[in-house]
Design a protein around this motif. Structure first.
Motif, short mmCIF file in Angstrom:
data_model
loop_
_atom_site.label_atom_id
_atom_site.label_comp_id
_atom_site.label_asym_id
_atom_site.label_seq_id
_atom_site.Cartn_x
_atom_site.Cartn_y
_atom_site.Cartn_z
N GLU A 1 9.32 -8.81 66.27
CA GLU A 1 8.46 -9.40 65.31
C GLU A 1 7.97 -8.33 64.04
OE1 GLU A 1 8.37 -11.44 68.94
OE2 GLU A 1 7.87 -9.30 68.22
N GLN A 2 8.32 -7.05 64.29
CA GLN A 2 8.26 -6.33 63.10
C GLN A 2 9.58 -5.69 62.42
OE1 GLN A 2 4.38 -4.65 65.56
NE2 GLN A 2 5.48 -3.04 64.55
N ALA A 3 10.59 -6.35 62.67
CA ALA A 3 12.03 -5.94 62.31
C ALA A 3 12.62 -7.23 61.41
CB ALA A 3 12.84 -5.68 63.38
N PHE A 4 13.14 -7.01 60.18
CA PHE A 4 13.72 -8.20 59.41
C PHE A 4 14.74 -7.52 58.83
CE2 PHE A 4 9.10 -7.97 59.63
CZ PHE A 4 8.78 -8.99 60.15
N PRO A 5 15.77 -8.37 58.40
CA PRO A 5 16.89 -8.13 57.52
C PRO A 5 16.65 -7.60 56.03
CG PRO A 5 17.31 -10.35 58.44
CD PRO A 5 15.93 -9.92 58.92
N LEU A 6 16.92 -6.44 55.78
CA LEU A 6 16.42 -5.87 54.55
C LEU A 6 16.53 -6.96 53.28
CD1 LEU A 6 14.90 -3.48 52.98
CD2 LEU A 6 17.46 -2.66 52.68
N ASN A 7 17.76 -7.58 53.12
CA ASN A 7 17.99 -8.43 51.95
C ASN A 7 17.19 -9.60 51.98
OD1 ASN A 7 19.26 -9.75 54.14
ND2 ASN A 7 21.34 -9.75 53.21
N GLU A 8 16.71 -10.07 53.17
CA GLU A 8 15.97 -11.33 53.12
C GLU A 8 14.18 -10.97 52.69
OE1 GLU A 8 15.72 -13.32 56.87
OE2 GLU A 8 17.85 -13.63 56.86
N ILE A 9 13.94 -9.60 52.88
CA ILE A 9 12.69 -9.11 52.36
C ILE A 9 12.65 -8.99 50.93
CG2 ILE A 9 10.80 -7.64 52.80
CD1 ILE A 9 11.18 -9.51 54.97
N PHE A 10 13.66 -8.22 50.40
CA PHE A 10 13.86 -7.70 49.12
C PHE A 10 14.34 -8.84 48.10
CE2 PHE A 10 12.20 -4.09 50.67
CZ PHE A 10 12.10 -2.77 49.77
N GLY A 11 15.12 -9.71 48.63
CA GLY A 11 15.71 -10.65 47.45
C GLY A 11 14.92 -11.80 47.15
N GLN A 12 15.75 -12.40 46.33
CA GLN A 12 14.85 -13.44 45.54
C GLN A 12 14.65 -14.43 46.59
OE1 GLN A 12 16.62 -14.82 41.90
NE2 GLN A 12 15.06 -16.20 41.26
N ARG A 13 13.54 -15.10 46.56
CA ARG A 13 13.02 -16.46 47.16
C ARG A 13 12.09 -17.54 46.40
NH1 ARG A 13 9.03 -13.88 51.63
NH2 ARG A 13 10.83 -12.80 52.22
N PRO A 14 12.07 -18.56 47.12
CA PRO A 14 11.32 -19.58 46.34
C PRO A 14 9.88 -19.00 46.03
CG PRO A 14 12.57 -20.69 48.14
CD PRO A 14 12.74 -19.12 48.21
N LEU A 15 9.41 -19.76 44.92
CA LEU A 15 8.15 -18.90 44.73
C LEU A 15 7.07 -20.40 44.74
CD1 LEU A 15 6.35 -16.57 43.71
CD2 LEU A 15 6.98 -17.37 41.17
#
Length: 398
Positions: free
Chosen positions: A218-232
């Motif tokens: 629950e405290q580990a995530f794919p880096l590109n999903e956190i840092f990439g563009q996402r719907p606002l």
């Protein structure tokens, strides 16, 4: 007799996108931050009172998940406040811009994870650390195992959470994402007394050791999903939707410029009223540096504007624009270093004492300019290659 021209960089109007009230509040705290700077450097960490002020004043929470939502964005305020702080203490400005900026990563995590991060209260400080040759992540059924040495963790002595990222070769999603981001409770890692840098000593950027630490999934995530563009979401801060890296890496320009401005102010204060003030050699140096700082400030404003304008338009910078951004950050760093170098050289050997504030600014700006996001050769080479592409693909503006 003509009017006397004076430049007080702390009193300059902040970037138009920054919140004026918070910048004015930073100006009010500037004398205290300047007064503590020498002791903080000797102690190799900031005074606890400084952290209390940075939280109470709202600066370290500007980008946190608990910050008030705004479609105009809080990022310019963070950078401008850090610039003002760095005029007195570059390490305070660094802690504000770089470490304070890490909270925008927490904004992008699932609500359940945010609740865990803030379970002990709103005052949470997120340090980060770079992986080294022996940093390791390994996937297990119960979580991700973290071990090895992680480097340059600014603010780790006061942090509540540590943000790490590295490859995890045996992770089920390893083929989909090259790196993973983990949130680790800061008290679970061993802090090493390794930060003996000549400059930016008060950031306490020690290395840390993780001893086979198991981090829940629950405290580990794919880096590109956190840092990439996402719907606002409608009305949300643009920092929640656009790629994070350009904003996080450009925050460094606040303490960088502020440190150079602080050096100039110390130089002028040293000469004011002294016999040296009528020496044309010193007058030339102070005028030259003042002009160079004015030019640097225009470039600084341009960097903030490019990212802020892209944010309010929900427009991610393309590859060519990112190259120009990196080029101009490196060029700004070069200009700021030259400003301080010129002033230090003119004062001569009598100023070569540890307690001289101008020397502290010189030590600090050398350390900042060595940061990987400001490396001259990398930025100029990449941008130069793009400029020299055939005219049909050249994206350099006329």
């Amino acid at each position: 007799m003509g009017a006397r021209v004076m430049f007080d960089f702390a009193e300059q109007m902040p970037h138009q996108a920054a919140l004026l009230a918070l910048c004015q509040r930073a100006r009010q705290h500037l004398p205290g931050w300047r007064e503590r700077a020498s002791v903080a450097e000797k102690n190799r960490r900031l005074n606890s009172a400084t952290f209390t002020e940075l939280f109470a004043g709202g600066w370290l929470d500007l980008l946190s998940p608990r910050a008030p939502a705004t479609s105009s964005g809080h990022w310019p305020t963070l950078v401008e406040s850090a610039r003002i702080a760095a005029m007195g203490c570059a390490s305070t400005g660094w802690m504000l811009a770089l470490v304070g900026g890490h909270s925008c990563i927490a904004r992008r995590l699932p609500p359940s994870c945010q609740a865990r991060l803030y379970a002990e209260g709103p005052r949470q400080l997120f340090a980060s650390a770079s992986n080294s040759a022996d940093s390791q992540l390994s996937f297990e059924a119960e979580g991700v195992r973290v071990s090895g040495r992680w480097r340059f963790s600014s603010g780790i002595e006061n942090a509540t959470w540590l943000i790490l990222n590295a490859p995890c070769p045996n992770h089920p999603d390893a083929e989909r994402t090259p790196r993973f981001l983990l949130l680790v409770a800061a008290h679970k890692v061993q802090k090493l007394d390794s930060w003996d840098s000549y400059g930016m000593a008060a950031t306490g950027s020690h290395d840390v050791l993780a001893h086979q630490l198991l981090v829940p999934h629950e405290q580990a995530f794919p880096l590109n999903e956190i840092f990439g563009q996402r719907p606002l979401a409608p009305g949300a801060d643009y920092i929640d939707g656009l790629p994070l890296a350009p904003y996080l890496t450009t925050s460094i320009i606040g303490p960088l410029l502020g440190c150079a401005e602080g050096a100039h102010a110390e130089y002028v204060a040293t000469l004011a009223g002294s016999p040296l003030s009528s020496d044309p050699r010193y007058a030339e140096k102070v005028s030259h540096s003042s002009a160079q700082l004015y030019s640097a400030r225009l470039l600084y404003d341009s960097l903030i504007s490019r990212l802020h304008d892209a944010g309010i338009r929900s427009h991610a910078l393309d590859a060519a624009q990112l190259l120009l951004l990196k080029r101009d950050r490196a060029y700004l760093a070069r200009q700021c270093v030259q400003v301080v170098q010129r002033l230090v050289e003119r004062l001569g050997a009598s100023s070569l004492v540890t307690g001289n504030p101008l020397q502290r600014h010189w030590r600090d700006i050398q350390a900042m300019a060595a940061h990987r996001d400001l490396v001259w050769s990398d930025a100029m080479l990449a941008c130069g290659k793009n400029i020299l592409l055939p005219v049909s693909t050249n994206t350099e503006p006329a």
